[in-house]
Design an enzyme around this catalytic site. Structure first.
Site, PDB file in Angstrom:
ATOM      1  N   CYS A   2     122.391  36.465  89.082  1.00  0.00           N
ATOM      2  CA  CYS A   2     122.210  37.613  89.693  1.00  0.00           C
ATOM      3  C   CYS A   2     121.262  38.538  88.783  1.00  0.00           C
ATOM      4  CB  CYS A   2     123.639  38.382  89.893  1.00  0.00           C
ATOM      5  SG  CYS A   2     124.742  37.431  90.738  1.00  0.00           S
ATOM      6  N   ARG A  27     115.918  36.912  91.525  1.00  0.00           N
ATOM      7  CA  ARG A  27     117.016  36.127  91.088  1.00  0.00           C
ATOM      8  C   ARG A  27     118.343  36.317  92.105  1.00  0.00           C
ATOM      9  NH1 ARG A  27     117.233  36.265  85.586  1.00  0.00           N
ATOM     10  NH2 ARG A  27     119.408  36.058  85.264  1.00  0.00           N
ATOM     11  N   TRP A  78     123.583  37.027  93.722  1.00  0.00           N
ATOM     12  CA  TRP A  78     123.398  35.661  94.359  1.00  0.00           C
ATOM     13  C   TRP A  78     125.017  35.082  94.229  1.00  0.00           C
ATOM     14  CZ3 TRP A  78     119.722  33.251  96.603  1.00  0.00           C
ATOM     15  CH2 TRP A  78     119.840  31.719  96.814  1.00  0.00           C
ATOM     16  N   ASN A 104     127.044  39.214  86.419  1.00  0.00           N
ATOM     17  CA  ASN A 104     126.344  37.819  86.694  1.00  0.00           C
ATOM     18  C   ASN A 104     127.165  36.775  85.818  1.00  0.00           C
ATOM     19  OD1 ASN A 104     124.506  35.847  87.079  1.00  0.00           O
ATOM     20  ND2 ASN A 104     123.394  36.394  85.129  1.00  0.00           N
ATOM     21  N   GLY A 105     127.764  35.764  86.946  1.00  0.00           N
ATOM     22  CA  GLY A 105     128.145  34.841  86.372  1.00  0.00           C
ATOM     23  C   GLY A 105     129.616  34.625  86.886  1.00  0.00           C
ATOM     24  N   GLU A 489     111.378  10.464  94.716  1.00  0.00           N
ATOM     25  CA  GLU A 489     111.446  11.819  94.413  1.00  0.00           C
ATOM     26  C   GLU A 489     109.842  12.236  93.643  1.00  0.00           C
ATOM     27  OE1 GLU A 489     112.653  14.193  95.526  1.00  0.00           O
ATOM     28  OE2 GLU A 489     112.168  15.975  94.046  1.00  0.00           O
ATOM     29  N   LYS A 493     107.086  14.721  95.087  1.00  0.00           N
ATOM     30  CA  LYS A 493     106.690  15.826  94.248  1.00  0.00           C
ATOM     31  C   LYS A 493     105.035  15.785  94.194  1.00  0.00           C
ATOM     32  CE  LYS A 493     109.680  18.204  94.318  1.00  0.00           C
ATOM     33  NZ  LYS A 493     110.717  17.826  94.783  1.00  0.00           N
ATOM     34  N   GLU A 496     103.314  16.641  97.687  1.00  0.00           N
ATOM     35  CA  GLU A 496     103.578  17.832  98.167  1.00  0.00           C
ATOM     36  C   GLU A 496     102.745  19.135  97.551  1.00  0.00           C
ATOM     37  OE1 GLU A 496     107.416  19.577  98.857  1.00  0.00           O
ATOM     38  OE2 GLU A 496     107.946  18.602  97.056  1.00  0.00           O
ATOM     39  N   HIS A 512     106.991  -8.058  98.359  1.00  0.00           N
ATOM     40  CA  HIS A 512     106.950  -8.213  99.625  1.00  0.00           C
ATOM     41  C   HIS A 512     105.719  -7.378 100.408  1.00  0.00           C
ATOM     42  CE1 HIS A 512     110.416 -10.370  99.243  1.00  0.00           C
ATOM     43  NE2 HIS A 512     111.023  -9.425  98.548  1.00  0.00           N
ATOM     44  N   LYS A 615     109.990  27.168 102.639  1.00  0.00           N
ATOM     45  CA  LYS A 615     111.081  26.709 101.734  1.00  0.00           C
ATOM     46  C   LYS A 615     112.242  26.340 102.479  1.00  0.00           C
ATOM     47  CE  LYS A 615     113.067  26.447  97.749  1.00  0.00           C
ATOM     48  NZ  LYS A 615     112.942  25.508  96.883  1.00  0.00           N
TER      49      LYS A 615
HETATM   50  C1  F6R Z   1     110.642  19.044  98.455  1.00  0.00           C
HETATM   51  C2  F6R Z   1     111.679  19.974  99.166  1.00  0.00           C
HETATM   52  C3  F6R Z   1     112.052  19.528 100.455  1.00  0.00           C
HETATM   53  C4  F6R Z   1     113.677  19.993 100.680  1.00  0.00           C
HETATM   54  C5  F6R Z   1     113.981  19.594 102.044  1.00  0.00           C
HETATM   55  C6  F6R Z   1     115.323  19.977 102.431  1.00  0.00           C
HETATM   56  O1  F6R Z   1     110.376  19.350  97.140  1.00  0.00           O
HETATM   57  O2  F6R Z   1     111.893  21.117  98.594  1.00  0.00           O
HETATM   58  O3  F6R Z   1     111.923  18.191 100.775  1.00  0.00           O
HETATM   59  O4  F6R Z   1     114.558  19.255  99.752  1.00  0.00           O
HETATM   60  O5  F6R Z   1     113.105  20.657 102.970  1.00  0.00           O
HETATM   61  O6  F6R Z   1     115.645  21.419 102.263  1.00  0.00           O
HETATM   62  P1  F6R Z   1     117.207  21.847 101.998  1.00  0.00           P
HETATM   63  O7  F6R Z   1     117.664  21.325 100.903  1.00  0.00           O
HETATM   64  O8  F6R Z   1     116.958  23.435 101.972  1.00  0.00           O
HETATM   65  O9  F6R Z   1     118.095  21.599 103.265  1.00  0.00           O
END
Ligand code: F6R
Length: 620
Positions: A2, A27, A78, A104-105, A489, A493, A496, A512, A615
């Site tokens: 927070c 935050r 948060w 916060n916490g 992963e 990264k 993207e 294979h 996001k």
């Molecule tokens: C990659 C990334 C996405 C999310 C995916 C799921 O860096 O951020 O692949 O992991 O869109 O999103 P959430 O976790 O919000 O369901």
């Protein structure tokens, strides 16, 4: 996580506090609130669920001149304990309307303290752990050992609290004084000219002063307009750490980093620690809003993990841990595929839905499908009150704090830890692990924040390496066992963020097909299994690296320190701390995040906002 601000000075506190909240909205933004004390000893509070605009509108509706005072504090939330509603928003106020607190916490021992407050005849007006602190303060101030002494009462309360917290107290009878304390969550003091500030970070006051003092662990600060005093919780004088802020405002919000994502990578030790906090009590693993009894967990004969993207990779790791610890079969499925496949689900199936945002449409629809089939649904989510946890039967929150960078980093680590907690809770309920084994696994998990802090030190070397490879067109990632999801992963990264063709493979699959891609100077990143784990995994991987090298490819090897067998085979070696096999992904992922961000930066891309991505993906 927070955002907290406190102000004592000669100016009108309200606009200063509200502006500070705006600066700290990154935050947390579930709700926001302010408390102002005027010079004649009135406390005025307003707080609203949702974004700061809701609070702005509520404040604008008050008569002109109200909320005038030179002592104030604010909070942007948060949510951890209690849903993001008006009543759970901070500040929380004592029953007599005189004392207020923001927090916060997590106050871990809030349950017995709350019972004590209720036994004194006080009714709670929220579901938060925080409210306990303000009622305890009022009880102490009104009739306790420190009656009439605001500062003494605040110290008395602080000494009783357990957990991780930053707390700020104000009292209507004491305009011009604020008491704030810090244990494991951040707090800085801003030293102005005839005014003082406290804030979760310098963004709270950087507009007004650049002179700051960082509080240490378990310290309390009392601020007035002209002075601040720092002590420990027993009132023994302490030194803060003064510093001058030379960042600009934008950098301040990012903690001095160029991008939120880099800050979030650096925050991973804290995100992990906060996710684990409070989940082991009286020798048992406990899950917060579990709402699933040990009896329910014993009935489960199959687990499905559903998720997308990075969260799906966390789910893949969950399979290794849960099957190993519980002997219950686990299937991991992309949420977008799950419901179209007609999966076999019934009342004894546990569906674990992992989602940082809690809003991802594919995962939400998978949850709905699972519920229609009468399966039990447990959500692992980072966003309190989001749709997925709302519709699930039970919730385990990752307490990673808001993740602003579009590419998920700290939430990935927090999701892994959370799924491991689920695995341990299942093993405990089903008796597939003895209590001392569960305790040992948990203790290993608890050491991981330090291991992640250690691996972050590879950052500069990894960044240099990434910059030297800024022109590559393709990068392959290979791993075995838990290293395989890490390879996926790492590739995700890089794709993207740097818009580079990147692929992750299970190392055993190379022969294979993908081995045909290998050629001179192709970059291959290899995630080595722990040499202390199963020897066969390690030796097979050594052979794989030899095969890769023999075809002229350039190897970047991520291996545990002391893994001497691999050293001669690595063109570039990135050393990570030693840890058990299942926990290794928590450290081996970190250099891959740093690598992808640095490569993207050296190509001039905005790593917080990669092209074409959002996001929260709220469309199917
Ligand atoms: C990659 C990334 C996405 C999310 C995916 C799921 O860096 O951020 O692949 O992991 O869109 O999103 P959430 O976790 O919000 O369901």
């Amino acid at each position: 996580m927070c955002g907290i601000v406190g102000y004592v000075g000669k100016r009108d506190a309200l606009p200063i506090v509200v502006e500070a909240l705006r600066r700290m909205e990154y935050r947390g933004y579930d709700s926001a609130g302010v408390a102002i004390v005027d010079d004649s000893g009135h406390l005025m509070v307003d707080k609203r669920a949702g974004r700061l605009e809701n609070l702005d509108a509520a404040l604008a509706a008050h008569p002109a001149g109200s909320f005038a005072g030179t002592t104030g504090m604010g909070h942007t939330r948060w949510a951890t304990h209690g849903r993001p509603t008006d009543r759970n928003a901070h500040p929380h106020v004592s029953a007599d309307g005189k004392a207020a607190v923001v927090h916060n916490g997590i106050i871990e021992n809030f349950a017995p303290l709350r019972a004590e407050v209720e036994a004194a005849g006080i009714e709670f007006s929220s579901d938060t752990d925080t409210e306990t602190a303000v009622h305890l303060l009022a009880l102490e101030y009104d009739g306790g050992e420190h009656a009439g002494d605001f500062i003494g009462s605040a110290y008395a309360v602080l000494r009783r609290l357990e957990g991780a917290f930053t707390l700020v107290f104000t009292h209507a009878d004491h305009p011009g004084t604020i008491v704030a304390a810090r244990r494991s969550t951040p707090l800085v003091v801003g030293v102005g000219d005839g005014e003082m500030f406290v804030g979760s970070d310098v963004a709270a006051f950087i507009e007004h002063t650049r002179d700051a003092v960082e509080l240490g662990q378990d310290q309390v600060v009392v601020i007035t307009a002209d002075d601040y005093t720092i002590t420990d919780f027993d009132g023994v004088s302490q030194q803060g750490k003064p510093f001058h802020i030379d960042w600009d405002l934008a950098a301040a919000e990012k903690g001095g980093h160029d991008f939120f994502m880099l800050k979030e990578i650096a925050e991973q030790p804290q995100a992990l620690a906060d996710t684990l906090l409070g989940h082991f009590e009286n020798g048992r693993v406990v899950l917060d809003e579990q709402r699933l009894s040990d009896g329910d967990l014993r009935e489960i004969d199959k687990v499905f993990v559903v998720a997308c993207g990075t969260a799906y990779h966390a789910g893949m790791l969950a399979k290794y841990a849960i099957e190993h610890w519980t002997r219950v079969p686990v299937e991991v499925e992309l949420a977008s595929e799950f419901r179209y496949r007609d999966p076999v689900l019934d009342r004894s199936t546990l569906v674990v839905a992992i989602s940082q945002s809690g809003e991802t449409a594919d995962t939400l629809e998978a949850v709905r499908h699972a519920k229609e089939q009468k399966a039990l649904v447990l959500a692992i989510c980072n966003t309190n009150g989001a749709q997925i946890p709302r519709e699930a039967d039970a919730v385990l929150y990752t307490h990673a704090g808001p993740e602003i960078g579009v590419a998920s980093t700290k939430c990935f680590l927090a999701q892994i830890a959370a799924t491991y907690l689920v695995g341990l809770a299942l093993a405990q309920a089903r008796g597939t692990k003895y209590p001392d084994e569960v305790a040992r696994e948990y203790a290993d998990l608890e050491r991981m924040p330090d291991a992640v802090a250690e691996v972050l030190k590879t950052g500069p070397a990894v960044r240099d390496l990434a910059q030297s490879l800024a022109d590559v067109n393709t990068v392959l990632f290979v791993g075995r066992h838990v290293g395989y999801p890490v390879a996926l992963e790492g590739a995700l990264k890089l794709k993207e963020l740097a818009y580079i063709h990147a692929e992750g493979f299970a190392a055993g699959e190379l022969k294979h097909g993908p081995i045909a891609l290998l050629e001179d100077d192709l970059t291959v990143i290899v995630i080595m299994p722990s040499p202390s784990g199963r020897a066969v995994l390690h030796s097979k991987m050594v052979s794989n690296i030899r095969e890769i090298q023999a075809r002229g490819a350039r190897t970047i090897v991520i291996a545990e320190s002391g893994d001497d067998a691999v050293r001669p085979l690595a063109d570039h070696l990135i050393e990570i701390p030693q840890c058990s096999t299942l926990l290794q992904p928590l450290v081996s992922t970190v250099p891959l995040q740093i690598f992808a961000a640095a490569l993207a930066q050296s190509r001039g891309y905005d790593v917080d906002k990669p092209r074409n991505l959002a996001k929260s993906v709220t469309v199917e």
